[in-house]
Design an enzyme around this catalytic site. Structure first.
Site, PDB file in Angstrom:
ATOM      1  N   TYR A 272      -2.392  -0.077  10.049  1.00 19.66           N
ATOM      2  CA  TYR A 272      -2.555  -0.682   8.730  1.00 19.66           C
ATOM      3  C   TYR A 272      -1.277  -0.549   7.913  1.00 19.66           C
ATOM      4  CZ  TYR A 272      -4.019  -1.183   3.863  1.00 19.66           C
ATOM      5  OH  TYR A 272      -4.096  -1.555   2.549  1.00 19.66           O
TER       6      TYR A 272
ATOM      7  N   SER B  69       0.824  -1.204   0.000  1.00 13.57           N
ATOM      8  CA  SER B  69       0.000   0.000   0.000  1.00 13.57           C
ATOM      9  C   SER B  69       0.856   1.252   0.000  1.00 13.57           C
ATOM     10  CB  SER B  69      -0.903  -0.001   1.239  1.00 13.57           C
ATOM     11  OG  SER B  69      -1.496   1.254   1.450  1.00 13.57           O
TER      12      SER B  69
END
Length: 343
Positions: free
Chosen positions: A159, A134
């Site tokens: 995350y 990501s």
């Protein structure tokens, strides 16, 4: 030649689109997903139903396994059936905001689940593992565009920390066991069949309902919005090209973008950031309805801007995303309005 591919996260947004592309070109796909309740499971089931419909209509080779990545025995059973030519690992606990509320789910899915995937790929001798990272790994970085050559040691939410951990875990396995691995840093993916927790989707729902939408940082931050078909094209091209060791790796001056192991990391983004307020304007035009906007300050764990340097993936794979937000949001809205009527 057709391949046998294990695709995790197949009921998810990007996984669904990736499965369709692989099946359309003749690959045999084993889809793996827990179909968890992070967002509306009816949408996930609708994606799976669409894959089944297309499989039956076109005679595609698609098998679905409903199981959790944290269940190592379930993964072992899948790998015991027949060898895979490729593994594309897109399953993860997604969402930045949710990681502030339920960190345990990120540990289970993104760390334990990913460790299980590395282990089964190692023991099965998988020729190439491609996985989703990501753009959030760039964290506190402020130099733009974000480059794979930049350090990424300052994540600002859990995350992002789990995604960076995935990259480090994958590199260790690649180095120790010569497991070819490619990681792809996705930048703000949007499009048809998308995730309801993503801003553009919730914006569309609220605009149509006449409810206000909140623009954090007063709508001034920009995102490298990347259309889902462009992401999928990059995923499939990366999976097809087995990761090699980098001939330019220098252990005396290690560059984060290179490795002596068969391991590589690519940014996968549009390379053309758009300010959030402009993005909403385009969405309004596609919906044919104005938004009621509330301007708010920056949220905890958010970043001001994202901007992908896509030079590395273009040089390695000859690929660069091309879809504009005007084209992409129009395609999303066409799907959204049709799905809304059906729902």
């Amino acid at each position: 030649m057709s391949q046998r591919v294990l695709l995790t996260g197949v009921a998810g947004f990007i996984g669904f689109h990736t499965a369709r592309k692989l099946l359309a070109r003749g690959d045999a796909v084993v889809g793996f997903d827990s179909v968890n309740a992070y967002y509306d499971q009816r949408l996930k089931r609708a994606r799976l139903a669409e894959l089944d419909r297309q499989t039956q209509a076109a005679g595609h080779d698609f098998t679905f396994v409903e199981a959790d990545l944290a269940d190592r025995a379930a993964l072992d059973r899948v790998f015991a059936q027949a060898p895979f030519d490729r593994v594309i690992h897109l399953a993860a606990q997604a969402g930045v905001r949710y990681s502030l509320e339920n960190p345990e789910s990120y540990v289970s899915s993104n760390l334990v689940g990913f460790a299980n995937m590395l282990e089964v790929c190692r023991h099965a001798g998988v020729p190439h593992l491609t996985f989703a990272s990501s753009s959030s790994v760039y964290g506190a970085n402020r130099k733009v565009p974000f480059s794979e050559h930049d350090g990424v040691d300052h994540p600002i939410q859990l995350y992002a920390a789990t995604k960076r951990s995935n990259e480090l875990m994958a590199h260790a396995y690649s180095h120790l066991f010569a497991l070819p691995v490619t990681g792809l840093r996705f930048f703000t993916v949007y499009g048809p069949w998308g995730r309801p927790d993503m801003a553009y989707f919730s914006f569309a729902e609220k605009i149509m309902a006449g409810q206000p939408i909140a623009l954090f940082n007063h709508g001034r931050h920009s995102r490298d919005f990347t259309y889902v078909d462009d992401i999928v094209e990059g995923v499939v091209r990366a999976s097809d090209r087995i990761a090699p060791p980098s001939p330019s790796f220098d252990p005396a001056r290690p560059d984060p973008a290179t490795s002596s192991a068969p391991f590589r990391i690519f940014n996968l983004g549009n390379g053309r950031p758009v300010e959030l307020r402009r993005y909403v304007e385009v969405l309004e035009q596609a919906l044919g309805k104005r938004a009621v906007i509330e301007l708010r300050p920056m949220q905890t764990g958010d970043v001001e801007d994202t901007f992908a340097d896509v030079g590395e993936i273009e040089r390695a794979l000859g690929y660069r995303p091309t879809t504009t937000v005007e084209e992409g949001l129009k395609a999303f809205v066409d799907w959204f309005l049709a799905y809304r009527r059906l729902a």
